[in-house]
Design a protein around this motif. Sequence first.
Motif, PDB file in Angstrom:
ATOM      1  N   LEU A  73     -14.079   6.458  10.697  1.00  0.00           N
ATOM      2  CA  LEU A  73     -14.924   6.889   9.592  1.00  0.00           C
ATOM      3  C   LEU A  73     -14.162   6.782   8.283  1.00  0.00           C
ATOM      4  O   LEU A  73     -13.125   7.435   8.101  1.00  0.00           O
ATOM      5  CB  LEU A  73     -15.379   8.329   9.803  1.00  0.00           C
ATOM      6  N   LEU A  74     -14.678   5.955   7.384  1.00  0.00           N
ATOM      7  CA  LEU A  74     -14.155   5.924   6.028  1.00  0.00           C
ATOM      8  C   LEU A  74     -14.809   7.073   5.270  1.00  0.00           C
ATOM      9  O   LEU A  74     -15.901   6.941   4.726  1.00  0.00           O
ATOM     10  CB  LEU A  74     -14.454   4.583   5.352  1.00  0.00           C
ATOM     11  N   GLY A  75     -14.112   8.217   5.262  1.00  0.00           N
ATOM     12  CA  GLY A  75     -14.650   9.380   4.567  1.00  0.00           C
ATOM     13  C   GLY A  75     -14.523   9.252   3.067  1.00  0.00           C
ATOM     14  O   GLY A  75     -15.216   9.930   2.309  1.00  0.00           O
ATOM     15  N   ASN A  76     -13.599   8.379   2.645  1.00  0.00           N
ATOM     16  CA  ASN A  76     -13.540   7.947   1.256  1.00  0.00           C
ATOM     17  C   ASN A  76     -13.191   6.461   1.266  1.00  0.00           C
ATOM     18  O   ASN A  76     -13.403   5.793   2.288  1.00  0.00           O
ATOM     19  CB  ASN A  76     -12.565   8.799   0.433  1.00  0.00           C
ATOM     20  N   PHE A  77     -12.647   5.960   0.191  1.00  0.00           N
ATOM     21  CA  PHE A  77     -12.390   4.518   0.080  1.00  0.00           C
ATOM     22  C   PHE A  77     -11.586   3.970   1.259  1.00  0.00           C
ATOM     23  O   PHE A  77     -11.850   2.889   1.764  1.00  0.00           O
ATOM     24  CB  PHE A  77     -11.660   4.243  -1.243  1.00  0.00           C
ATOM     25  N   GLY A  78     -10.579   4.718   1.705  1.00  0.00           N
ATOM     26  CA  GLY A  78      -9.838   4.339   2.894  1.00  0.00           C
ATOM     27  C   GLY A  78      -8.646   3.451   2.623  1.00  0.00           C
ATOM     28  O   GLY A  78      -8.658   2.644   1.685  1.00  0.00           O
ATOM     29  N   PRO A  79      -7.588   3.586   3.439  1.00  0.00           N
ATOM     30  CA  PRO A  79      -6.386   2.759   3.306  1.00  0.00           C
ATOM     31  C   PRO A  79      -6.564   1.446   4.068  1.00  0.00           C
ATOM     32  O   PRO A  79      -6.631   1.439   5.294  1.00  0.00           O
ATOM     33  CB  PRO A  79      -5.299   3.622   3.946  1.00  0.00           C
ATOM     34  N   GLU A  80      -6.640   0.341   3.376  1.00  0.00           N
ATOM     35  CA  GLU A  80      -7.114  -0.905   3.975  1.00  0.00           C
ATOM     36  C   GLU A  80      -6.277  -1.384   5.163  1.00  0.00           C
ATOM     37  O   GLU A  80      -6.814  -1.798   6.182  1.00  0.00           O
ATOM     38  CB  GLU A  80      -7.187  -1.990   2.896  1.00  0.00           C
ATOM     39  N   THR A  81      -4.951  -1.356   5.026  1.00  0.00           N
ATOM     40  CA  THR A  81      -4.115  -1.830   6.136  1.00  0.00           C
ATOM     41  C   THR A  81      -4.092  -0.849   7.299  1.00  0.00           C
ATOM     42  O   THR A  81      -4.408  -1.228   8.438  1.00  0.00           O
ATOM     43  CB  THR A  81      -2.696  -2.151   5.650  1.00  0.00           C
ATOM     44  N   PRO A  82      -3.732   0.419   7.097  1.00  0.00           N
ATOM     45  CA  PRO A  82      -3.674   1.342   8.237  1.00  0.00           C
ATOM     46  C   PRO A  82      -4.995   1.473   8.990  1.00  0.00           C
ATOM     47  O   PRO A  82      -5.015   1.534  10.222  1.00  0.00           O
ATOM     48  CB  PRO A  82      -3.265   2.670   7.594  1.00  0.00           C
ATOM     49  N   GLU A  83      -6.119   1.493   8.267  1.00  0.00           N
ATOM     50  CA  GLU A  83      -7.399   1.692   8.952  1.00  0.00           C
ATOM     51  C   GLU A  83      -7.758   0.514   9.851  1.00  0.00           C
ATOM     52  O   GLU A  83      -8.321   0.697  10.935  1.00  0.00           O
ATOM     53  CB  GLU A  83      -8.512   1.961   7.941  1.00  0.00           C
TER      54      GLU A  83
END
Length: 494
Positions: A73-83
């Motif tokens: 779940l991207l609860g906000n913008f999210g960290p592109e690499t770790p996610e």
Amino acid sequence: MKNIPEVKLGVIAVSRDCFVITLSERRRKELCEAYRAAGGEVEEILTTVENEKDMKKAVAEAKEKGCNALTVLLGNFGPETPETLIAKYFEGPVMYIASAEEGDHDLFNDRGDAYCGMLNCSYNLGLRHLKAFIPSFPVVTAKDGARLLAEFIPIATALLGLSKLKIFTFGPRPYDFFACNAPIKALYDLGVEIQENSELDLYVSYQAHKGDKRAEAIAADMAKQLGEKGNTWPEFLLKMAEFELTLLDWAEENKGASEYFAFANKCWPAFPEQFGFEPCYVNSHLTSQGIPVGCEVDIYGALSEYIGTCVTGGSVTLLDINNSVPQNIYDEDIKGKFDYDITDTFMGFHCGNTPMERLADGKLSYQLIMHRLLETGDPDFTRGTLNGDIAPGEITFFRLQSAADTSLHAYIAQGEVLPVATRSFGGIGVFAIDEMKRFYRHVLIEKRYPHHGAVAFGHVGKTLFDIFRMLGVTDIDYNQPKGVRYPSENPFEK
């Protein structure tokens, strides 16, 4: 017997380090609560991912809790690499969704921008060649997210099942049914194992099971399933039960590293005379237990049936797209009662492999076609099929197939079985699919599909389409509505 995976779903929230982490954590909690309120079970992974160390910790937590599928779940913008690395390090299906903004929250302090972050998430998944499922619209509130979690379960079930599936075959694929022949290389592309065996292997193993006391319980279950009316020849049940036990023991002894299995077996012309019966009812009895058996060594038919079993959690069948509906039956039982033209209808048939619970009035019978070929007089060794009209209701006709060049193709068509008597033999029903005439010509004929199709009982086209996409199938056809032209369709046709 449980022959499909049980999905244990976990939810991991991710957060961009320059955004408020509590926003993602709150939205994760609300999503899990909404899903549980709707009757689902889910593990809330408490490690929120902001960086790669968090990612490894969250994945480890999910595995420790027994999760075999994940929703990120991207609860906000999210960290592109770790996610996106979650999909790399987690061994199982992963779905990505994002939180919509809530109208009753502060858009200065509680704006998550996940609508934006999902774009970069998809881009980064592509850079890493990582397969993950993204729904048709992934930016949702907690309530709508709960619906997406529920829709992901059958997709995850099929993907997990196929990753640990072995298909056993017995006998060469029939020469005169060349359409059942297809290259097996594509199975390995899907992660499916296959073990091809001879009919002699099967016969020797069957002989060794004669007198096996364990078969008595199977015969008793067959008698219970058939009922007094359907159990036409009770004396046949024990020998058929011994055959079912033969197949089950073979699978248990040979599945190796695989966990789930299906069969694709040769059933004519030598089989009935040597074994003393037709295997059709055994095939149906196994399919009722979630163990599909493809007739006539139809490997991709068995594969399609297994996918349908994973999607529905119930029994399926494999049928010939067999014969047109005669005008008199259409006029008497369909015209004016159902909104279908005669060319929307056809009969789906096979010799007797459709599970008893899918028939309106099934009974043990004999295989008329093989009786004509192999016997004179009363039926003897051609007995053992399951005859009856298929019960009316919603269906999805579909197939996953390898072409000669080993590329994968699929079709999906939703429709129904009509409450119309077939006046015929075998496991058979009157099927209706909108615009079947055009689908038959411009998909089934044009794309060179074989006559066998898998049937799932219910409308599950949406789920099947998503599964085929996840499997890398790019050519997925369906019955186009009126006014939408197929590429091969003559534009001047009236």
